[in-house]
Scaffold this motif. Sequence first.
Motif, PDB file in Angstrom:
ATOM      1  N   SER A   1       0.750  -1.013   0.084  1.00  0.00           N
ATOM      2  CA  SER A   1       0.027  -0.120  -0.284  1.00  0.00           C
ATOM      3  C   SER A   1       1.003   1.321   0.194  1.00  0.00           C
TER       4      SER A   1
ATOM      5  N   SER B   1      -7.495   1.739   8.745  1.00  0.00           N
ATOM      6  CA  SER B   1      -7.179   0.999   7.286  1.00  0.00           C
ATOM      7  C   SER B   1      -6.281  -0.162   7.191  1.00  0.00           C
TER       8      SER B   1
ATOM      9  N   ARG C   1     -11.076  -0.087  -0.559  1.00  0.00           N
ATOM     10  CA  ARG C   1     -10.093  -1.018   0.139  1.00  0.00           C
ATOM     11  C   ARG C   1     -10.629  -2.569  -0.416  1.00  0.00           C
TER      12      ARG C   1
ATOM     13  N   LEU D   1      -7.254   4.911   0.599  1.00  0.00           N
ATOM     14  CA  LEU D   1      -7.181   3.792   1.541  1.00  0.00           C
ATOM     15  C   LEU D   1      -8.230   4.344   2.424  1.00  0.00           C
TER      16      LEU D   1
ATOM     17  N   LEU E   1      -7.666  -3.617   5.778  1.00  0.00           N
ATOM     18  CA  LEU E   1      -7.039  -4.101   4.527  1.00  0.00           C
ATOM     19  C   LEU E   1      -6.475  -5.453   4.702  1.00  0.00           C
TER      20      LEU E   1
END
Length: 213
Positions: A22, A128, A80, A74, A132
């Motif tokens: 990411s 986040s 996501r 994100l 994820l």
Amino acid sequence: MASEQCSFNQRWSLKGMTALVSGGTRGIGAAIVEELAGFGAEVYTCSRNQEELDQKVQEWQAKGFKVSGSVCDLASREQRKHLIHTVSSLFNGKLNILVNNAAISKMGKSSDYEAEEFSRIIEANVESPYHLTQLAYPLLKTTGNASVVFISSLAGHVALPAFSVYGSSKAAINQLTKNLACEWGNDGIRVNAVSPFSVRTAPIKLSENGEGR
């Protein structure tokens, strides 16, 4: 020396493995993408900036690296989900490596933080990557030999002036790392955190609220 170098490269080969990084177009994230791809992994990354993403992917592909990516904010749960769906489709439902690198930081006195600022940092740096990783869990488990890496910070271990909220978010990541390592070890998933200090990164265009990601 040549034979030693060859042996080293073979030992650390990631050929045939897949990775998601990411925030991989600048700073630590970009270095991670290039390192993984350099060892033979097929890497997918994301950025909020289409122009920057296209430029970096083109540079990597010109070096012969298997790197692709897409634009993703994100901060959005739906984006996501879409990111993991894309990765699952690209890698046939398997993921060997997940690197949670994207984060935001903001300096300020603890007494001056607004509620929205606090929530924004915690959302970006804790919720986040947590979400994820949750979404990626089935893909990681399927491989039977996967690795999750959280990019934490020295600020999550020691007190640094003007970084109380950021430091708290990284301390939470450190604890999350320990818990997931215990929970997912039997699934063949290793979970670790890396805690660098400040890193010199190319200037970033700030959003309207003055933050970078």
